[in-house]
Enzyme design. Structure first.
Site, PDB file in Angstrom:
ATOM      1  N   ASP A   1      -2.985  -4.237   8.729  1.00 49.12           N
ATOM      2  CA  ASP A   1      -3.400  -3.272   7.715  1.00 49.12           C
ATOM      3  C   ASP A   1      -2.196  -2.795   6.920  1.00 49.12           C
ATOM      4  O   ASP A   1      -1.271  -2.199   7.476  1.00 49.12           O
ATOM      5  CB  ASP A   1      -4.080  -2.075   8.383  1.00 49.12           C
ATOM      6  CG  ASP A   1      -4.527  -1.021   7.381  1.00 49.12           C
ATOM      7  OD1 ASP A   1      -5.706  -1.021   7.020  1.00 49.12           O
ATOM      8  OD2 ASP A   1      -3.682  -0.196   6.960  1.00 49.12           O
TER       9      ASP A   1
ATOM     10  N   LYS B   1      -4.942  -1.979   0.147  1.00 47.97           N
ATOM     11  CA  LYS B   1      -5.650  -0.865  -0.489  1.00 47.97           C
ATOM     12  C   LYS B   1      -5.122  -0.639  -1.897  1.00 47.97           C
ATOM     13  O   LYS B   1      -3.937  -0.864  -2.172  1.00 47.97           O
ATOM     14  CB  LYS B   1      -5.464   0.418   0.327  1.00 47.97           C
ATOM     15  CG  LYS B   1      -5.697   0.269   1.819  1.00 47.97           C
ATOM     16  CD  LYS B   1      -5.373   1.552   2.562  1.00 47.97           C
ATOM     17  CE  LYS B   1      -5.361   1.326   4.062  1.00 47.97           C
ATOM     18  NZ  LYS B   1      -4.154   0.610   4.526  1.00 47.97           N
TER      19      LYS B   1
ATOM     20  N   TYR C   1       2.330   1.285   0.465  1.00 48.46           N
ATOM     21  CA  TYR C   1       3.321   1.121   1.522  1.00 48.46           C
ATOM     22  C   TYR C   1       4.550   0.334   1.069  1.00 48.46           C
ATOM     23  O   TYR C   1       5.575   0.316   1.755  1.00 48.46           O
ATOM     24  CB  TYR C   1       2.710   0.413   2.738  1.00 48.46           C
ATOM     25  CG  TYR C   1       1.528   1.105   3.361  1.00 48.46           C
ATOM     26  CD1 TYR C   1       1.176   2.410   3.024  1.00 48.46           C
ATOM     27  CD2 TYR C   1       0.734   0.431   4.286  1.00 48.46           C
ATOM     28  CE1 TYR C   1       0.076   3.025   3.599  1.00 48.46           C
ATOM     29  CE2 TYR C   1      -0.370   1.044   4.864  1.00 48.46           C
ATOM     30  CZ  TYR C   1      -0.700   2.338   4.512  1.00 48.46           C
ATOM     31  OH  TYR C   1      -1.796   2.925   5.084  1.00 48.46           O
TER      32      TYR C   1
ATOM     33  N   HIS D   1      -7.898   3.621  -1.445  1.00 46.45           N
ATOM     34  CA  HIS D   1      -7.059   4.355  -0.498  1.00 46.45           C
ATOM     35  C   HIS D   1      -7.479   5.829  -0.365  1.00 46.45           C
ATOM     36  O   HIS D   1      -7.515   6.369   0.741  1.00 46.45           O
ATOM     37  CB  HIS D   1      -5.599   4.266  -0.946  1.00 46.45           C
ATOM     38  CG  HIS D   1      -4.622   4.382   0.174  1.00 46.45           C
ATOM     39  ND1 HIS D   1      -3.399   3.746   0.170  1.00 46.45           N
ATOM     40  CD2 HIS D   1      -4.667   5.044   1.337  1.00 46.45           C
ATOM     41  CE1 HIS D   1      -2.746   4.027   1.278  1.00 46.45           C
ATOM     42  NE2 HIS D   1      -3.503   4.820   2.008  1.00 46.45           N
TER      43      HIS D   1
END
Length: 277
Positions: free
Chosen positions: A49, A79, A54, A112
């Site tokens: 994930d 996401k 990120y 998200h």
């Protein structure tokens, strides 16, 4: 402990499987993320994930390639971030994520956050529906959605999310959202499943861990599993990855569950979805 441990899978409302335990990749940079993915897949994980936010999608893709595990055996989630809400914006953001990952498709693409103040999550969801129909995401879902956000999607769009990824741990059990997800056939996926480390401070969890000769992390992950959650604990340490996956040869009893239910404080470690953004 076995060298590799393969978690069971749950079935989404679109009929596709998702491993019940995956590896969360929030935090590591590209280099560390690549190493984490290689180690996780060698351990037995088959679900990774990540997210555009990120900033390590390229590292995740590199780790997938280095692992030499066939692509179809690994469930990959990413996401769309809030800056890219909107129909056209989300389509472009997905293209960037797919390029960064170096993949032809992802297994699961999520919104998200709903960002209700922006009020663009319905258009964003329509973009995800387009991506799904084009075959570039096998499944689509959401993250941090409250029931009223989901009800609006149900009313204004065509396809229901398969997953709602929410903050969920013993200190914040998010029962109302979990129950709504279950009623609507949506799997609950837990982020921050260990409460960003807060669970390790709990004397009650330490007692349960001692009782079962397990770690606190294993007790909490087992609790998630028995609730029927999909869970994505973070780790970059191979031994900790193995520990987090090794939770299928013991069970919690009703007293254990009662004790954990009583750890609810209502305190989030992250943002409130109704206020964030």
């Amino acid at each position: 402990m076995p060298t590799t441990l393969h978690p069971p899978v749950l079935v989404q409302n679109d009929g596709l499987p998702i491993p019940q335990i995956g590896l969360g990749i929030y935090g590591p940079d590209d280099n560390e993320a690549a190493d984490a993915v290689v180690n996780a897949l060698a351990t037995g994980y088959r679900s990774i994930d990540t997210a555009a936010f990120y900033l390590n999608e390229a590292g995740v893709g590199e780790g997938l390639r280095r692992s030499c595990i066939p692509r179809e055996e690994v469930h990959v989630t990413t996401k769309v971030w809030g800056d890219d809400h909107g129909y056209d914006e989300a389509l472009k953001a997905f293209d960037r994520s797919l390029s960064s990952l170096g993949l032809e498709y992802v297994d699961l693409y999520l919104i998200h956050w709903p960002l209700p103040a922006k009020d663009r999550y319905v258009d964003t969801w329509r973009a995800l529906e387009r991506i799904l129909r084009d075959g570039r995401a096998k499944s689509i879902g959401v993250s941090n959605f409250q029931p009223h956000h989901l009800e609006r999607l149900f009313a204004d769009t065509e396809i229901r999310p398969v997953v709602n990824q929410i903050e969920l741990h013993p200190g914040f059990q998010n029962e109302a959202v979990r129950e709504f997800n279950a009623e609507q056939g949506i799997l609950t996926q837990a982020w921050s499943p260990l409460g960003r480390g807060r669970v390790f401070e709990s004397a009650d969890l330490m007692k349960i861990a001692q009782k079962h000769s397990r770690s606190v992390a294993q007790i909490v992950i087992r609790w998630h599993v028995e609730l029927g959650n999909v869970v994505i604990p973070k780790s970059v340490t191979p031994e900790r990855m193995k520990e987090n996956l090794n939770v299928f040869d013991f069970t919690l009893d009703e007293n254990d569950h009662k004790t954990i239910r009583n750890l609810e404080t209502g305190a989030r470690t992250g943002d409130n979805p109704d206020l964030f953004g």
